[in-house]
Design a protein around this motif. Sequence first.
Motif, PDB file in Angstrom:
ATOM      1  N   THR A  26       3.036  81.552 -49.929  1.00 26.28           N
ATOM      2  CA  THR A  26       4.081  82.225 -50.695  1.00 26.28           C
ATOM      3  C   THR A  26       4.690  81.302 -51.740  1.00 26.28           C
ATOM      4  N   ARG A  27       4.270  80.037 -51.750  1.00 25.84           N
ATOM      5  CA  ARG A  27       4.648  79.100 -52.810  1.00 25.84           C
ATOM      6  C   ARG A  27       3.485  78.905 -53.791  1.00 25.84           C
ATOM      7  N   GLY A  28       2.576  79.861 -53.830  1.00 26.63           N
ATOM      8  CA  GLY A  28       1.483  79.820 -54.795  1.00 26.63           C
ATOM      9  C   GLY A  28       0.138  79.501 -54.170  1.00 26.63           C
ATOM     10  N   LEU A  29      -0.894  79.501 -55.015  1.00 25.18           N
ATOM     11  CA  LEU A  29      -2.249  79.147 -54.604  1.00 25.18           C
ATOM     12  C   LEU A  29      -2.402  77.639 -54.700  1.00 25.18           C
ATOM     13  N   GLN A  30      -2.742  77.014 -53.580  1.00 24.54           N
ATOM     14  CA  GLN A  30      -2.836  75.555 -53.516  1.00 24.54           C
ATOM     15  C   GLN A  30      -4.297  75.143 -53.321  1.00 24.54           C
ATOM     16  N   ARG A  31      -4.685  74.034 -53.963  1.00 32.56           N
ATOM     17  CA  ARG A  31      -6.033  73.488 -53.784  1.00 32.56           C
ATOM     18  C   ARG A  31      -5.922  72.046 -53.315  1.00 32.56           C
ATOM     19  N   ILE A  32      -6.616  71.749 -52.230  1.00 32.49           N
ATOM     20  CA  ILE A  32      -6.588  70.413 -51.633  1.00 32.49           C
ATOM     21  C   ILE A  32      -7.953  69.775 -51.843  1.00 32.49           C
ATOM     22  N   ASP A  33      -7.998  68.548 -52.341  1.00 36.52           N
ATOM     23  CA  ASP A  33      -9.289  67.920 -52.604  1.00 36.52           C
ATOM     24  C   ASP A  33     -10.030  67.624 -51.306  1.00 36.52           C
ATOM     25  N   SER A  34     -11.317  67.296 -51.435  1.00 37.76           N
ATOM     26  CA  SER A  34     -12.174  67.145 -50.255  1.00 37.76           C
ATOM     27  C   SER A  34     -11.731  66.011 -49.346  1.00 37.76           C
ATOM     28  N   ALA A  35     -10.971  65.061 -49.883  1.00 37.21           N
ATOM     29  CA  ALA A  35     -10.463  63.956 -49.062  1.00 37.21           C
ATOM     30  C   ALA A  35      -9.161  64.315 -48.373  1.00 37.21           C
ATOM     31  N   GLY A  36      -8.595  65.465 -48.726  1.00 34.85           N
ATOM     32  CA  GLY A  36      -7.320  65.875 -48.141  1.00 34.85           C
ATOM     33  C   GLY A  36      -6.145  65.067 -48.626  1.00 34.85           C
ATOM     34  N   ALA A  37      -6.316  64.423 -49.793  1.00 36.27           N
ATOM     35  CA  ALA A  37      -5.275  63.510 -50.267  1.00 36.27           C
ATOM     36  C   ALA A  37      -4.464  64.075 -51.420  1.00 36.27           C
ATOM     37  N   ARG A  38      -5.027  65.001 -52.166  1.00 39.22           N
ATOM     38  CA  ARG A  38      -4.348  65.508 -53.362  1.00 39.22           C
ATOM     39  C   ARG A  38      -4.215  67.020 -53.282  1.00 39.22           C
ATOM     40  N   VAL A  39      -3.013  67.501 -53.506  1.00 44.35           N
ATOM     41  CA  VAL A  39      -2.739  68.932 -53.499  1.00 44.35           C
ATOM     42  C   VAL A  39      -2.314  69.349 -54.896  1.00 44.35           C
ATOM     43  N   GLU A  40      -2.879  70.435 -55.375  1.00 38.48           N
ATOM     44  CA  GLU A  40      -2.572  70.915 -56.716  1.00 38.48           C
ATOM     45  C   GLU A  40      -2.326  72.420 -56.663  1.00 38.48           C
ATOM     46  N   ARG A  41      -1.231  72.852 -57.288  1.00 40.71           N
ATOM     47  CA  ARG A  41      -0.997  74.283 -57.403  1.00 40.71           C
ATOM     48  C   ARG A  41      -1.829  74.815 -58.563  1.00 40.71           C
ATOM     49  N   ILE A  42      -2.569  75.889 -58.304  1.00 37.01           N
ATOM     50  CA  ILE A  42      -3.499  76.436 -59.284  1.00 37.01           C
ATOM     51  C   ILE A  42      -2.929  77.714 -59.890  1.00 37.01           C
ATOM     52  N   ALA A  43      -3.050  77.822 -61.203  1.00 35.00           N
ATOM     53  CA  ALA A  43      -2.641  79.026 -61.935  1.00 35.00           C
ATOM     54  C   ALA A  43      -1.208  79.426 -61.603  1.00 35.00           C
TER      55      ALA A  43
END
Length: 206
Positions: free
Chosen positions: A107-124
């Motif tokens: 509910t805080r948006g679409l989140q993408r986590i990199d394959s290492a699980g270290a970086r989270v980015e909100r998409i669109a």
Amino acid sequence: ITALAEDSTGRLWVGTNGAGAAWFDVAAGRFVADRRDGAAGGPQGAIGALLGDPAGGLWIGSSYGIEHVDTAGARSDVLVFERDGAPAAATLGFARDAQGRIWAATTRGLQRIDSAGARVERIAGASIGQALAVFVDAQQRVWAGNAEGLWRIEADGSARLAWATDASATAVRAIAQAADHRLWLAVYGGGMAVFDPANDSAERMR
């Protein structure tokens, strides 16, 4: 029970609405609570999504945020939702792409986590507010559902509204793909819809 998943060892996990996660002990024939007070996925968190990790461990999405549990039981908070007067948050779904990235509908948006699980980015973020569902299809296209309809996530991270809801169908809550590559959508208040990515056409099913 609000979520189900199997981890890489074949262990069945369940998520609950306020009592945390638990795994099924086959030998004892009962569920064992996995407690972690006061943190993401803990017993006070409403768990909305679970996802087994092929490399071992488990992803847990809750009202506190997103965490990863490895095969040794070590836990790490990957995303913690801020609680400074903001409306209660929820994690509602996970998907994994071929690159090993984790996509999370929250509910805080679409989140993408990199394959290492270290970086989270909100998409669109400018297009998609709340994300209620996320799905990676066989062609590695990423789709998200929310109150506006079905969104296709492009390679550059932008989003395009592929199918819009209306007054009789108020939200796309779940997405699955059939063998013919069409997407089946669970539409809150409107039954089902079948969406064809080849021509962006949809048919309502009641």
